[in-house]
Enzyme design. Structure first.
Site: not given
Length: 633
Positions: A329, A358, A376, A378, A380, A462, A508
RNA sequence: GCCCACGUAGCUCAGGAGGUAGAGCAACGCCUUGGUAAGGCGUAGGUCGGCGGUUCAAGUCCGCCCGUGGGCUCCA
């Protein structure tokens, strides 16, 4: 503001990377089921099975105490599929102990003792459990009262009760079966011993937990054990090896790091290729960002304050600290900030197959499902606040579209709403709008959903979407999260119609979650028998004798030219064994060629289901397979 | 990280209570050219996770380390 950010990031991680084995989300299920207005199911706590399992936990505790009179007992609730009880014992339990305990339990059950409930004062309870320190601690907690089993404050005065059967009396709120005759002595089994911390706190005493499974009838027990065996056959780690899809190499490479072999790599490529094209077709921009960034970036984002435990040690580059990214992000936000944005540019949707690292504790690593380095899918979204409803609507539908494309059809959504007063950032109106946008989108998508009241993160509500796999197990893949917080931290703006700067909202979202984890789920869902479009090898040609090999090669070339992935098994094995091997590799189409087929320009089609379609013209077979690929069967 | 179990050939596993390693499959070679889930014979392949210790002798016993598996916020 800072604590809020912590929640954003931690929640994001947990959502995607808790292993999501059913037992692990159990606490949430209890709550969701209990409070669900949609499910209409009888809550588990009210079923006979629940009482039966709870009663068996007591019986087990009795049996263990008979074997270890100085043993201390902690807690022993029913859980999904069974029960457990935690003990503090003078020595570690062995598998032989389990058998002995099981035998004692059967003997106790056969005597059909009744359960007797009684209520008592805290003082009486303390006398009764004088030599049981864990019970004394529980009694203290009960006496202090004010908290129910979900940690929520309650007004009800605490009632202390015990249940007694035979010689064993336990602090317990119940409920139990009336008498042990209701339990079939052959419908339960002790499964394993495991370590567990008292009250789940690793700083406290580690106890020995015995897990058992229990059912109404021996047949149901058998069925359950069979299900476990089936699940093991589908274990992605086993299939990953058998099908040569991926491997891990903990000794030299390191734990939680995945090697994608050619076949797994091909599948990942196919999946990503499809998804990326869909993203491009749905208003996303594909972006790429680096693997590291300066400490200032992570300070601004809040990661170094709140997420550092999950980040790896910094690299020193020219005296500057750089960190390996645990998330994408901040990079996407910098990209947003790289130029002045107008309301006309929004919504902006930056998507990236971003590889992040991570730190996960060594004990939790698990195949592809819990790793230390992963990619990911991912994205945004940067959105005008007033346009959030449409944006959620859009992303939810897009999410379902993607999941359906991989053959998942059974979804369950969870809407997590605003936590209690003082535990949420943003004003009430923001929350209300956001929650309504989410709920409306769920309704329009016609998705079954449960509300998890107060289950949202501090920063915004969420939607999490779980899919149900072929064995009925639920896996959380997708998460769609509001973020009121990062736009503030990075002072993001856009110029509105009024010519003034405004603050955008952020979404996200990850749809498949991570490619590693998704691949693991996909393997287990299909048991390795992937849809044709994803199968690394779609067709194998099986010549019956060597003289058929040239014709097989000819057919293979034709199918390859049509875009199919084809192999010719020209080994010296017999046809029967070639079929067996192709079957084990779950190759969708086995095309057998002998004299008859060759003479007629045909192939005999066998499916991995075992079905024999008999001889078919090559053109027909080609079209049939292409159709299956196109329709993602 | 912590508890328990485990770590023997590429894979799956045997190796009662210590005496210098076995099977099946896979691989390779030869023979076989066979109609829908294993054709036959043969060859090669292991510092028994690593390091120390006990012992005349350790895959087998002990200790430490590494790794894998199952658990570890289900609350009386």
């Amino acid at each position: 503001m800072r604590t809020a950010h912590c929640a954003v990031e931690f929640g994001w991680n947990r959502v995607e990377y808790c292993p999501l084995a059913p037992n692990r989300v159990r606490g949430f299920w209890f709550k969701a089921e209990k409070e669900s207005k949609m499910s209409g199911k009888v809550p588990y706590e009210e079923t006979h099975l629940y009482r039966l399992r709870h009663s068996l936990a007591h019986v087990m505790a009795q049996a263990v105490l008979e074997m270890f009179p100085t043993g201390k007992i902690a807690i022993g609730p029913p859980i999904q599929d069974g029960f457990y009880y935690d003990f503090d014992l003078p020595r570690p339990l062995t598998p032989e102990d389990l058998k002995a305990i099981e035998k004692r339990m059967r003997n106790i059950i056969k005597k059909k003792h009744k359960f007797h409930r009684r209520e008592l004062s805290a003082e009486e309870a303390r006398q009764l459990f004088a030599d049981q320190p864990y019970k004394l601690e529980l009694i203290d907690g009960l006496e202090a009262g004010g908290v129910d089993e979900y940690g929520e404050p309650t007004d009800e005065p605490p009632v202390i009760s015990t249940y007694k059967h035979d010689t064993f009396e336990d602090l317990c709120k119940g409920p139990h079966v009336d008498n042990l005759g209701e339990i079939h002595p052959k419908a339960f089994k002790l499964l394993k011993v495991a370590g567990a911390y008292w009250r789940g706190d690793e700083k406290r005493q580690q106890l020995q937990r015995i897990y058992g499974t229990a059912w109404e009838t021996p047949e149901e027990l058998e069925e359950y054990l069979h299900r476990l065996a089936e699940a093991e056959k589908r274990d992605h780690r086993r299939l990953g090896k058998e099908l040569d899809l991926f491997s891990t190499e903990p000794d030299m490479l390191g734990g939680g790091l995945v090697l994608w072999h050619p076949k797994g790599g091909l599948m990942r490529h196919l999946a990503e290729e499809f998804c990326k094209n869909e993203h491009l077709a749905h208003g996303y921009d594909l972006v790429y960002t680096p693997h590291i960034g300066k400490s200032t970036l992570w300070e601004t984002s809040g990661h170094l304050d709140f997420y550092r435990d999950s980040m790896y040690a910094p690299l020193d580059i020219d005296g500057q600290e750089y960190f390996l990214k645990p998330m994408n992000c901040p990079f996407h936000i910098l990209m947003y900030k790289s130029s002045l944005r107008s309301y006309r540019d929004l919504p902006l949707r930056f998507a990236e197959w971003g590889t992040v690292y991570r730190y996960e504790r060594s004990g939790v690593l698990h195949g592809l499902l819990r790793v230390r380095g992963f990619t990911q899918d991912d994205a945004h979204h940067f959105v005008q606040p007033e346009k959030m409803p449409q944006e959620i609507d859009f992303v939810l539908n897009f999410c379902l579209h993607i999941l359906r494309s991989f053959g998942f059809t059974d979804f369950q959504a969870y809407l997590s709403t605003r936590p209690k007063e003082g535990k949420a950032v943003g004003d009430l109106q923001q929350w209300a709008d956001a929650e309504r946008a989410l709920e409306d989108a769920l309704k329009r998508a016609n998705l079954p959903y449960d509300i998890d009241p107060g289950g949202g993160a501090f920063y915004g509500p969420k939607i999490d979407i779980k899919i149900k796999d072929a064995l009925g197990r639920e896996w959380q893949l997708s998460t769609i999260q509001f973020d009121f917080n990062l736009p503030e931290r990075f002072d993001m703006t856009y110029i509105g119609e009024d010519g003034q700067p405004h603050r955008p909202y952020m979404v996200h979202r990850a749809l498949l979650g991570s490619m590693e984890r998704f691949f693991g789920v996909l393997i287990e869902h299909y048991g390795g028998a992937f849809p044709v479009w994803l199968s690394p090898v779609q067709v194998v040609l099986i010549p019956i004798a060597d003289r058929h090999v040239p014709y097989c090669r000819q057919v293979a070339e034709r199918l390859k030219a049509a875009g199919l992935r084809v192999e010719v098994d020209d080994g010296s094995e017999r046809m029967g064994n070639k079929i067996r091997l192709a079957q084990k590799q779950k190759i969708p189409y086995m095309l057998v060629v002998g004299d008859k087929e060759q003479a007629a320009s045909q192939v005999a089609v066998r499916l991995r289901s075992g079905e024999d379609l008999g001889p078919r013209d090559v053109a027909e077979v080609e079209q049939m397979i292409l159709d299956a690929v196109a329709s993602k069967q």
